[in-house]
Scaffold this motif. Structure first.
Motif, PDB file in Angstrom:
ATOM      1  N   ASP A 238      -4.244   9.840  -6.367  1.00  0.00           N
ATOM      2  CA  ASP A 238      -4.172  11.272  -5.876  1.00  0.00           C
ATOM      3  C   ASP A 238      -5.219  12.264  -6.834  1.00  0.00           C
ATOM      4  OD1 ASP A 238      -2.697  10.474  -3.804  1.00  0.00           O
ATOM      5  OD2 ASP A 238      -0.705  11.218  -5.105  1.00  0.00           O
ATOM      6  N   LEU A 239      -4.899  12.190  -8.044  1.00  0.00           N
ATOM      7  CA  LEU A 239      -5.850  13.264  -8.784  1.00  0.00           C
ATOM      8  C   LEU A 239      -7.180  12.748  -8.629  1.00  0.00           C
ATOM      9  CD1 LEU A 239      -3.221  13.361 -11.753  1.00  0.00           C
ATOM     10  CD2 LEU A 239      -3.782  15.055 -10.237  1.00  0.00           C
ATOM     11  N   ALA A 240      -7.381  11.451  -8.876  1.00  0.00           N
ATOM     12  CA  ALA A 240      -8.858  11.063  -8.761  1.00  0.00           C
ATOM     13  C   ALA A 240      -9.590  11.120  -7.319  1.00  0.00           C
ATOM     14  CB  ALA A 240      -8.966   9.316  -8.984  1.00  0.00           C
ATOM     15  N   GLY A 241      -8.706  11.102  -6.299  1.00  0.00           N
ATOM     16  CA  GLY A 241      -9.451  11.573  -4.996  1.00  0.00           C
ATOM     17  C   GLY A 241      -9.390  12.794  -4.770  1.00  0.00           C
ATOM     18  N   GLN A 242      -8.700  13.623  -5.451  1.00  0.00           N
ATOM     19  CA  GLN A 242      -8.731  15.213  -5.221  1.00  0.00           C
ATOM     20  C   GLN A 242     -10.331  15.492  -5.976  1.00  0.00           C
ATOM     21  OE1 GLN A 242      -5.430  16.987  -6.818  1.00  0.00           O
ATOM     22  NE2 GLN A 242      -4.077  16.418  -5.154  1.00  0.00           N
ATOM     23  N   ALA A 243     -10.321  14.923  -7.078  1.00  0.00           N
ATOM     24  CA  ALA A 243     -11.670  15.193  -7.968  1.00  0.00           C
ATOM     25  C   ALA A 243     -12.842  14.755  -7.381  1.00  0.00           C
ATOM     26  CB  ALA A 243     -11.302  14.466  -9.482  1.00  0.00           C
ATOM     27  N   VAL A 244     -13.160  13.826  -6.750  1.00  0.00           N
ATOM     28  CA  VAL A 244     -14.292  13.350  -6.057  1.00  0.00           C
ATOM     29  C   VAL A 244     -14.293  13.787  -4.518  1.00  0.00           C
ATOM     30  CG1 VAL A 244     -14.434  11.411  -7.912  1.00  0.00           C
ATOM     31  CG2 VAL A 244     -13.555  11.021  -5.461  1.00  0.00           C
ATOM     32  N   HIS A 245     -13.345  14.755  -4.282  1.00  0.00           N
ATOM     33  CA  HIS A 245     -13.496  15.413  -2.945  1.00  0.00           C
ATOM     34  C   HIS A 245     -13.051  14.251  -2.009  1.00  0.00           C
ATOM     35  CE1 HIS A 245     -14.451  19.124  -4.684  1.00  0.00           C
ATOM     36  NE2 HIS A 245     -15.590  18.413  -5.325  1.00  0.00           N
ATOM     37  N   ALA A 246     -12.163  13.307  -2.117  1.00  0.00           N
ATOM     38  CA  ALA A 246     -11.550  12.468  -1.188  1.00  0.00           C
ATOM     39  C   ALA A 246     -10.042  12.746  -1.231  1.00  0.00           C
ATOM     40  CB  ALA A 246     -12.075  11.030  -1.459  1.00  0.00           C
ATOM     41  N   ALA A 247      -9.603  13.765  -1.039  1.00  0.00           N
ATOM     42  CA  ALA A 247      -8.029  13.855  -0.980  1.00  0.00           C
ATOM     43  C   ALA A 247      -7.835  13.585   0.466  1.00  0.00           C
ATOM     44  CB  ALA A 247      -7.810  15.292  -1.086  1.00  0.00           C
ATOM     45  N   GLY A 248      -6.359  13.268   0.406  1.00  0.00           N
ATOM     46  CA  GLY A 248      -5.945  12.907   1.851  1.00  0.00           C
ATOM     47  C   GLY A 248      -6.098  11.347   2.124  1.00  0.00           C
ATOM     48  N   ALA A 249      -6.728  10.641   1.287  1.00  0.00           N
ATOM     49  CA  ALA A 249      -6.782   9.348   1.789  1.00  0.00           C
ATOM     50  C   ALA A 249      -5.545   8.472   1.360  1.00  0.00           C
ATOM     51  CB  ALA A 249      -8.067   8.566   0.958  1.00  0.00           C
ATOM     52  N   ASP A 250      -5.458   7.288   1.851  1.00  0.00           N
ATOM     53  CA  ASP A 250      -4.360   6.673   1.423  1.00  0.00           C
ATOM     54  C   ASP A 250      -4.286   6.023   0.084  1.00  0.00           C
ATOM     55  OD1 ASP A 250      -1.893   4.784   1.136  1.00  0.00           O
ATOM     56  OD2 ASP A 250      -2.795   3.443   2.715  1.00  0.00           O
ATOM     57  N   TYR A 251      -3.724   6.463  -1.004  1.00  0.00           N
ATOM     58  CA  TYR A 251      -3.482   6.098  -2.235  1.00  0.00           C
ATOM     59  C   TYR A 251      -2.286   5.301  -2.956  1.00  0.00           C
ATOM     60  CZ  TYR A 251      -7.771   8.933  -2.796  1.00  0.00           C
ATOM     61  OH  TYR A 251      -9.034   9.573  -2.529  1.00  0.00           O
ATOM     62  N   GLU A 252      -1.447   5.097  -1.703  1.00  0.00           N
ATOM     63  CA  GLU A 252      -0.094   4.296  -1.911  1.00  0.00           C
ATOM     64  C   GLU A 252      -0.344   2.703  -2.295  1.00  0.00           C
ATOM     65  OE1 GLU A 252       3.905   3.485   0.414  1.00  0.00           O
ATOM     66  OE2 GLU A 252       2.786   5.347   0.789  1.00  0.00           O
ATOM     67  N   LEU A 253       0.117   2.354  -3.191  1.00  0.00           N
ATOM     68  CA  LEU A 253      -0.010   1.016  -3.625  1.00  0.00           C
ATOM     69  C   LEU A 253       0.779   0.254  -2.718  1.00  0.00           C
ATOM     70  CD1 LEU A 253       0.458   1.154  -7.565  1.00  0.00           C
ATOM     71  CD2 LEU A 253      -1.716   1.140  -6.120  1.00  0.00           C
ATOM     72  N   ALA A 254       0.440  -1.271  -2.244  1.00  0.00           N
ATOM     73  CA  ALA A 254       0.998  -1.775  -1.187  1.00  0.00           C
ATOM     74  C   ALA A 254       1.590  -3.175  -1.824  1.00  0.00           C
ATOM     75  CB  ALA A 254       0.037  -2.210  -0.156  1.00  0.00           C
ATOM     76  N   LEU A 255       2.538  -3.731  -1.410  1.00  0.00           N
ATOM     77  CA  LEU A 255       3.028  -5.043  -1.727  1.00  0.00           C
ATOM     78  C   LEU A 255       2.232  -6.016  -1.482  1.00  0.00           C
ATOM     79  CD1 LEU A 255       5.611  -6.480  -3.156  1.00  0.00           C
ATOM     80  CD2 LEU A 255       6.421  -6.765  -0.604  1.00  0.00           C
ATOM     81  N   VAL A 256       1.823  -6.950  -2.196  1.00  0.00           N
ATOM     82  CA  VAL A 256       0.553  -8.005  -2.014  1.00  0.00           C
ATOM     83  C   VAL A 256       1.434  -9.306  -1.742  1.00  0.00           C
ATOM     84  CG1 VAL A 256      -1.050  -9.503  -3.393  1.00  0.00           C
ATOM     85  CG2 VAL A 256      -0.611  -7.262  -3.773  1.00  0.00           C
ATOM     86  N   ASP A 257       2.562  -9.826  -1.982  1.00  0.00           N
ATOM     87  CA  ASP A 257       3.283 -11.055  -1.482  1.00  0.00           C
ATOM     88  C   ASP A 257       4.661 -10.771  -1.854  1.00  0.00           C
ATOM     89  OD1 ASP A 257       1.934 -13.912  -1.071  1.00  0.00           O
ATOM     90  OD2 ASP A 257       3.877 -14.008  -2.145  1.00  0.00           O
ATOM     91  N   VAL A 258       5.450 -11.443  -0.950  1.00  0.00           N
ATOM     92  CA  VAL A 258       6.980 -11.475  -1.353  1.00  0.00           C
ATOM     93  C   VAL A 258       7.210 -12.281  -2.532  1.00  0.00           C
ATOM     94  CG1 VAL A 258       7.281 -11.219   1.281  1.00  0.00           C
ATOM     95  CG2 VAL A 258       7.227 -13.476   0.305  1.00  0.00           C
ATOM     96  N   THR A 259       6.535 -13.080  -2.822  1.00  0.00           N
ATOM     97  CA  THR A 259       6.906 -13.936  -4.163  1.00  0.00           C
ATOM     98  C   THR A 259       7.231 -13.089  -5.540  1.00  0.00           C
ATOM     99  OG1 THR A 259       4.700 -14.474  -4.868  1.00  0.00           O
ATOM    100  CG2 THR A 259       5.870 -15.848  -3.512  1.00  0.00           C
ATOM    101  N   SER A 260       6.431 -11.816  -5.521  1.00  0.00           N
ATOM    102  CA  SER A 260       6.754 -10.857  -6.605  1.00  0.00           C
ATOM    103  C   SER A 260       6.509  -9.440  -6.070  1.00  0.00           C
ATOM    104  CB  SER A 260       5.320 -11.072  -7.610  1.00  0.00           C
ATOM    105  OG  SER A 260       5.610 -10.183  -8.601  1.00  0.00           O
ATOM    106  N   ASP A 261       7.772  -8.791  -6.132  1.00  0.00           N
ATOM    107  CA  ASP A 261       7.874  -7.698  -5.806  1.00  0.00           C
ATOM    108  C   ASP A 261       7.315  -6.542  -6.885  1.00  0.00           C
ATOM    109  OD1 ASP A 261       9.862  -7.673  -7.789  1.00  0.00           O
ATOM    110  OD2 ASP A 261      11.662  -6.915  -6.375  1.00  0.00           O
ATOM    111  N   ALA A 262       6.948  -7.194  -8.159  1.00  0.00           N
ATOM    112  CA  ALA A 262       6.330  -6.325  -8.985  1.00  0.00           C
ATOM    113  C   ALA A 262       4.835  -6.206  -9.043  1.00  0.00           C
ATOM    114  CB  ALA A 262       6.744  -6.998 -10.566  1.00  0.00           C
ATOM    115  N   LEU A 263       4.244  -6.913  -8.171  1.00  0.00           N
ATOM    116  CA  LEU A 263       2.679  -6.819  -7.831  1.00  0.00           C
ATOM    117  C   LEU A 263       2.346  -6.223  -6.659  1.00  0.00           C
ATOM    118  CD1 LEU A 263       0.049  -8.082  -8.836  1.00  0.00           C
ATOM    119  CD2 LEU A 263       0.470 -10.108  -7.047  1.00  0.00           C
ATOM    120  N   LEU A 264       1.344  -5.214  -6.923  1.00  0.00           N
ATOM    121  CA  LEU A 264       1.163  -4.337  -6.041  1.00  0.00           C
ATOM    122  C   LEU A 264      -0.380  -4.355  -5.848  1.00  0.00           C
ATOM    123  CD1 LEU A 264       3.471  -1.481  -6.765  1.00  0.00           C
ATOM    124  CD2 LEU A 264       3.753  -3.041  -4.681  1.00  0.00           C
ATOM    125  N   GLY A 265      -1.058  -4.084  -4.729  1.00  0.00           N
ATOM    126  CA  GLY A 265      -2.721  -3.952  -4.594  1.00  0.00           C
ATOM    127  C   GLY A 265      -3.090  -2.574  -4.429  1.00  0.00           C
TER     128      GLY A 265
END
Length: 145
Positions: A47-74
């Motif tokens: 979020d902070l990086a997006g604001q700094a480069v004037h790209a606020a409001g984009a989707d910066y939420e990490l996403a689950l990659v695979d059901v085999t590991s809930d600790a791994l996010l993309g």
């Protein structure tokens, strides 16, 4: 408190690395390991990086990659681009945006490090994001506990 490990990999490589980390093994290859944070703090950085480069409001939420590991996010492409831009972004009279982002990130609630250490992490993560943009079929991944 746990840690977050951020790295560049293909999907298959990310799953293998996550499996090793899930077992408590050390994973090989370049990565940035940050003690005392989770995926939530990585999203804050996005979020902070997006604001700094004037790209606020984009989707910066990490996403689950695979059901085999809930600790791994993309890391979403918008965050990868914003982090990569921190290395070269030029703004009129706004100073060094990477330094500003690092200071703002360190100032977030319960961050386990100060601005100097934060700057080092942000620099390393920005370099990883640049590597993603150069690689074929690779992405930026976060594994955290």
């Amino acid at each position: 408190m746990g840690f977050a490990e951020i790295f560049v990999a293909t999907h298959d490589e990310a799953l293998k690395r996550a499996a090793a980390l899930d077992r408590g093994a050390e994973a090989s290859g370049p990565a940035v390991r940050i003690e005392g944070i989770t995926d939530f703090e990585v999203e804050q950085l996005g979020d902070l990086a997006g604001q700094a480069v004037h790209a606020a409001g984009a989707d910066y939420e990490l996403a689950l990659v695979d059901v085999t590991s809930d600790a791994l996010l993309g890391v979403p492409e918008a965050m990868v681009r914003a982090l990569a831009e921190l290395l070269t972004y030029e703004s009129e009279g706004e100073g060094n945006v990477l330094d500003d982002v690092a200071a703002a990130w360190a100032a977030q609630d319960d961050m386990p490090f100060g601005a100097a250490e934060s700057r080092q992490y942000v620099q390393q993560l920005s370099a990883l994001a640049t590597d993603v943009e150069k690689a074929e079929r690779a992405g930026l991944y976060v594994w955290s506990v």
